[in-house]
Design a protein around this motif. Sequence first.
Motif, mmCIF file in Angstrom:
data_model
loop_
_atom_site.group_PDB
_atom_site.id
_atom_site.type_symbol
_atom_site.label_atom_id
_atom_site.label_comp_id
_atom_site.label_asym_id
_atom_site.label_seq_id
_atom_site.Cartn_x
_atom_site.Cartn_y
_atom_site.Cartn_z
ATOM 1 N N ALA A 140 0.608 -0.888 0.199
ATOM 2 C CA ALA A 140 -0.095 -0.064 -0.068
ATOM 3 C C ALA A 140 0.841 1.091 0.104
ATOM 4 O O ALA A 140 1.824 1.373 0.817
ATOM 5 N N HIS A 141 0.300 2.460 -0.904
ATOM 6 C CA HIS A 141 1.097 3.451 -1.409
ATOM 7 C C HIS A 141 0.491 4.139 -0.797
ATOM 8 O O HIS A 141 0.372 5.220 0.206
ATOM 9 N N ASP A 142 -0.058 5.164 -2.108
ATOM 10 C CA ASP A 142 -1.101 5.885 -2.420
ATOM 11 C C ASP A 142 -2.412 5.389 -2.689
ATOM 12 O O ASP A 142 -2.013 4.936 -3.838
ATOM 13 N N PRO A 143 -3.467 5.313 -1.749
ATOM 14 C CA PRO A 143 -4.544 4.486 -1.556
ATOM 15 C C PRO A 143 -5.325 4.825 -2.662
ATOM 16 O O PRO A 143 -6.082 3.819 -3.529
ATOM 17 N N ALA A 144 -5.273 6.330 -3.195
ATOM 18 C CA ALA A 144 -6.497 6.625 -4.742
ATOM 19 C C ALA A 144 -5.387 6.092 -5.506
ATOM 20 O O ALA A 144 -6.349 5.358 -6.637
ATOM 21 N N SER A 145 -4.263 6.096 -5.997
ATOM 22 C CA SER A 145 -3.667 5.328 -7.534
ATOM 23 C C SER A 145 -2.797 4.420 -7.234
ATOM 24 O O SER A 145 -3.637 3.415 -8.439
ATOM 25 N N ASP A 146 -3.050 3.662 -6.280
ATOM 26 C CA ASP A 146 -3.218 2.603 -6.097
ATOM 27 C C ASP A 146 -4.589 1.266 -6.854
ATOM 28 O O ASP A 146 -4.765 0.700 -7.485
ATOM 29 N N ARG A 147 -5.491 2.066 -5.995
ATOM 30 C CA ARG A 147 -6.905 2.175 -5.838
ATOM 31 C C ARG A 147 -6.944 2.238 -8.151
ATOM 32 O O ARG A 147 -7.784 1.482 -8.756
ATOM 33 N N ALA A 148 -6.706 3.283 -8.594
ATOM 34 C CA ALA A 148 -7.203 3.654 -9.590
ATOM 35 C C ALA A 148 -6.776 2.725 -10.805
ATOM 36 O O ALA A 148 -6.549 2.402 -11.668
ATOM 37 N N LEU A 149 -5.442 2.284 -9.759
ATOM 38 C CA LEU A 149 -4.287 1.237 -10.627
ATOM 39 C C LEU A 149 -4.895 -0.029 -10.827
ATOM 40 O O LEU A 149 -5.070 -0.832 -12.383
ATOM 41 N N THR A 150 -5.425 -0.572 -9.682
ATOM 42 C CA THR A 150 -6.302 -1.370 -9.958
ATOM 43 C C THR A 150 -6.936 -2.314 -10.385
ATOM 44 O O THR A 150 -7.933 -3.462 -11.137
ATOM 45 N N GLU A 151 -8.365 -1.298 -10.687
ATOM 46 C CA GLU A 151 -9.102 -1.164 -10.747
ATOM 47 C C GLU A 151 -9.793 -0.612 -12.039
ATOM 48 O O GLU A 151 -10.705 -1.646 -12.645
ATOM 49 N N ALA A 152 -8.567 -0.705 -13.141
ATOM 50 C CA ALA A 152 -8.513 -0.628 -14.446
ATOM 51 C C ALA A 152 -8.364 -1.354 -15.370
ATOM 52 O O ALA A 152 -8.112 -2.161 -15.796
ATOM 53 N N LEU A 153 -7.402 -2.614 -13.857
ATOM 54 C CA LEU A 153 -7.185 -4.186 -14.269
ATOM 55 C C LEU A 153 -7.682 -4.941 -14.683
ATOM 56 O O LEU A 153 -7.794 -5.317 -16.206
ATOM 57 N N PRO A 154 -8.927 -5.347 -14.296
ATOM 58 C CA PRO A 154 -9.808 -6.207 -15.336
ATOM 59 C C PRO A 154 -10.734 -6.221 -16.370
ATOM 60 O O PRO A 154 -10.496 -6.974 -17.848
ATOM 61 N N ALA A 155 -10.743 -4.899 -16.867
ATOM 62 C CA ALA A 155 -11.093 -4.003 -18.193
ATOM 63 C C ALA A 155 -10.262 -4.296 -19.360
ATOM 64 O O ALA A 155 -10.348 -4.538 -20.560
ATOM 65 N N VAL A 156 -9.150 -3.489 -19.015
ATOM 66 C CA VAL A 156 -8.054 -4.192 -19.857
ATOM 67 C C VAL A 156 -7.807 -5.530 -20.224
ATOM 68 O O VAL A 156 -6.882 -5.841 -21.480
ATOM 69 N N LEU A 157 -7.502 -6.516 -18.958
ATOM 70 C CA LEU A 157 -7.101 -7.746 -19.227
ATOM 71 C C LEU A 157 -8.577 -8.358 -19.826
ATOM 72 O O LEU A 157 -8.301 -8.816 -21.393
ATOM 73 N N ALA A 158 -9.875 -7.730 -19.623
ATOM 74 C CA ALA A 158 -10.755 -8.287 -21.126
ATOM 75 C C ALA A 158 -10.815 -8.352 -22.363
ATOM 76 O O ALA A 158 -10.679 -9.160 -23.237
#
Length: 533
Positions: free
Chosen positions: A370-388
Amino acid sequence: MTTSALPLDEATFENPFVEELRGEVSGNKGSRQVPGYHYSRVTPTPVRDPQLLAWSEELGDYLGLAEPVARGAATAILAGNILLPSMKPFAARYGGHQFGNWAGQLGDGRAISLGQVVATDGTRQEIQLKGAGPTPYSRRADGRAVLRSSVREFLCSEAMHHLGVPTTRALSLVETGDQVVRDMFYDGNARPEPGAIVARVAPTFVRFGSFQILAAQGEIDNLRALADYVIHHHYPELGAPSPEVYVRWFAEIARRTAVMVAHWMTMGFVHGVLNTDNMSILGLTIDYGPYGWLEPYDPDWTPNTTDFGGRRYAFGQQPRIGMWNLMALAQALGPLVADPQALRAGLDIYAETFADTEHALWLRKLGLTAHDPASDRALTEALPAVLAEAGVDMTVFFRQLSHLPPALLAADAQQENLFNELLAQAAYSTAPGADLALREWLHRYALRLQQESAQPEAVRESMLGANPKYVLRNYLAQLAIEAAETGDLTKLDTLFEVLKTPFAEHPAHEELAAKRPEWAQDKPGSATLSCSS
């Protein structure tokens, strides 16, 4: 095997569910409505020639039970042919919503619990035979299970445990020597198949639907008795049952359910049939039927042919369905609390716990702290869509990504080559531009990786411990099933052994880590399944 392990035929069983709750004791196995009871006493129906095909040595050791010989008294017990004097076998009554519709009474139509044994850690674990014959809840069925579905349940129960996913377990797989007629895809092509029985294990097999049927029938005393039983035996930390404790109990059920679903979503597991009668009151994955693992990452994918019309239980719908099922449970528990609206707090806990747990699991898979909560969440929340969009194989993608941190941090100029190799290994789609968004995300990830204080090799090792190389792909299970049906257990045994250490490299079994081959894309059992078993 532990030196203190007992032969199963010398074990002592305890029976609190039978002794503390209200049961029907007629012994009548005929299919019928059973109002007013939590369970029916019923004995397994003997089979012709039981033979042990597989045994979970680790689970056996945990239960303090010795591995049986292929044919003998212990195997006969695991087939339901012999009952010990301390056993009080029963089939549980429950109801449920199936595909969103209330189905009324359901119950253990082919599962019969033998009772509980005390494990080596002092906990009590229930042993249940699935496929052990008809019960009052069989609804015109024969109470049996076929080898193909039994192999799948045995393998996946133990595979999920070793992946760290909350789950019921499987102790043994026994072939019955009998033929069972099944229509695999409900298309009029019924045929005889080898029968089998799985002995599955959990602290309890009580489900959401166990409470729903009691509330639906107005059996409030029985509803309260079951709630008190579950709290006393499985949630003792909450204290003595009371309206306030029921509220806290529901919140804890919701929390555990959220943790379970978050594991599914970050492992690429699709349960396939999330009816409320298939939801454990302990937050365990239960009832392994038409499940599957994402191969091309697709939120709309379901392995269950019965669900093709609405895709209610597709991969991406699982968090929403978890909430829906909890709402149904809350409705059932409403009569036990002073203000049913108080149960809404549990639904909020589900949503919060799921979001937090999924995010934490994504970070672990990515080797990030955990580092920057907002930035980290933006990174992980974008992942499913780009994987799909890229259509990558989820398991292969994360396993190969796990090897990259040292190289990514050592040479920025090589990043594009590293990503080319990664996507060549993981992608199914060759459509031009399909991976552009994922490539952009990978560059963001590489920048974020530079903010980690751990050494690159430590990050790599952490990721390899979070991203399995081996999962139970449907085509692998199908190959093991086809071989087992001919009497060849080699594939079953090998697959079972590898899946016990899914994060290890196993260089001798690289073929089990391969993406789904072309031939398996549409083959029955290798891509999709039905509820038939």
